[in-house]
Scaffold this motif. Sequence first.
Motif, short mmCIF file in Angstrom:
data_model
loop_
_atom_site.label_atom_id
_atom_site.label_comp_id
_atom_site.label_asym_id
_atom_site.label_seq_id
_atom_site.Cartn_x
_atom_site.Cartn_y
_atom_site.Cartn_z
N ARG A 17 0.86 -1.18 0.00
CA ARG A 17 0.00 0.00 0.00
C ARG A 17 0.90 1.23 0.00
N ALA A 18 0.95 1.92 -1.14
CA ALA A 18 1.79 3.09 -1.31
C ALA A 18 0.98 4.37 -1.08
N ASP A 19 1.68 5.48 -0.89
CA ASP A 19 1.05 6.79 -0.71
C ASP A 19 0.02 6.76 0.41
N PRO A 20 0.38 6.26 1.58
CA PRO A 20 -0.62 5.98 2.63
C PRO A 20 -1.15 7.25 3.29
N TRP A 21 -2.44 7.22 3.58
CA TRP A 21 -3.12 8.31 4.27
C TRP A 21 -3.90 7.72 5.43
N ILE A 22 -3.59 8.14 6.65
CA ILE A 22 -4.32 7.70 7.84
C ILE A 22 -4.88 8.92 8.55
N TYR A 23 -6.18 8.90 8.78
CA TYR A 23 -6.86 10.03 9.42
C TYR A 23 -7.62 9.51 10.64
N LYS A 24 -7.40 10.11 11.78
CA LYS A 24 -8.16 9.76 12.98
C LYS A 24 -9.32 10.72 13.12
N HIS A 263 6.27 9.88 0.39
CA HIS A 263 4.83 10.13 0.28
C HIS A 263 4.12 9.84 1.60
N ASN A 264 4.38 10.70 2.55
CA ASN A 264 3.91 10.45 3.91
C ASN A 264 2.60 11.15 4.23
N SER A 265 2.06 10.86 5.38
CA SER A 265 0.98 11.62 6.00
C SER A 265 1.24 11.64 7.50
N PHE A 266 0.42 12.35 8.23
CA PHE A 266 0.54 12.42 9.68
C PHE A 266 -0.78 12.05 10.34
N THR A 267 -0.69 11.39 11.48
CA THR A 267 -1.87 11.18 12.30
C THR A 267 -1.42 11.26 13.76
N VAL A 268 -2.30 10.89 14.69
CA VAL A 268 -1.97 10.96 16.11
C VAL A 268 -2.14 9.59 16.74
N SER A 269 -1.47 9.39 17.88
CA SER A 269 -1.54 8.12 18.60
C SER A 269 -2.95 7.88 19.14
N GLU A 270 -3.20 6.66 19.57
CA GLU A 270 -4.53 6.30 20.03
C GLU A 270 -4.97 7.12 21.25
N ASP A 271 -4.02 7.49 22.11
CA ASP A 271 -4.37 8.30 23.27
C ASP A 271 -4.20 9.80 23.01
N GLY A 272 -3.79 10.15 21.79
CA GLY A 272 -3.64 11.55 21.41
C GLY A 272 -2.42 12.23 21.96
#
Length: 320
Positions: A17-24, A263-272
């Motif tokens: 899976r390339a160009d990954p995007w994770i959004y919380k 080709h990155n993205s940013f998200t946050v940890s499960e506890d924020g």
Amino acid sequence: MNNDQETIRLTPVLEQRADPWIYKHTDGFYYFTASVPEYDRIEIRRSATIAGLRESVPVVAWRKHDAGPLSANIWAPELHFVDGKWYIYFAAARTTETNEGLFDHRMYVLENSSTDPLDGQWVEKGQLRTAWESFALDATSFEHRGVRYLVWAQKDLHIPGNSNLYISEMSSPWTLRGQQAMLSMPEFDWEIIGFKVNEGAAVLKRHGRIFITYSASATDHHYCMGLLTADENANLLDPRSWNKSRQPVLVTNEQIQLYGPGHNSFTVSEDGSHDLLVFHARNYKEIVGDPLYDPNRHTYVCELKWHADGTPDVAGSVNT
């Protein structure tokens, strides 16, 4: 390889899976989308944890057309939630007999009014049009002080190379307005290996600044990441507001078998409590044929570390 190096070697969260995007989202779930090896559809996964994305069942949100401008090479989808609706930005080209449309991409937008992006109907809002018609891809969107912006990569027919990075305000999630400014073009040695490329922008607002990471060079082991930085009080449409790193912030690390990170993205940890860096890379160097058709760009996730001056320590996040 010694034990220390074995310890720090990253394990992919998702393979191929390339160009990954994770959004919380505010519902507490992580939503994941990325380029699939077939380049023929857009999938969304959901999980309460990052690790859980590996086993989550993907839902197909949209499939490519049989012909026309949305019929080939579906690249780099991103999922955004804006004003109560879901949007997917992605790039697509047209099918040709000779594959000459490989770099004929344009950016497109899908909209879903459902509360759940894995449900409801995805409606095509059409092409996300810029000031001129040319190869364009990797749209990402962010809000700052009540204004929504788009950052994307596009070919300027008057500038040698494949793509530069641009920014514009938006009047809707699928429409640009006003000035469109170039933030960066490939100029340093590490940005022009194989191809002259700036693409895959990702935005992070922290510590009174706005950071844009991006990717450069060909998509083999030369692929790497750079960084743009602006003060949060600056005019974001003024290229002079942005400071560009003269050196890459993440490159291939053969010791831990991580090749062509980008080709990155940013998200946050499960506890924020901390930020997470999401990116793709291969775990081998030698590629047979065109790197774009090698399926083994995997999704990696690690905690984002910070330098003492408040700038992201991207390399330190991955390599230690």
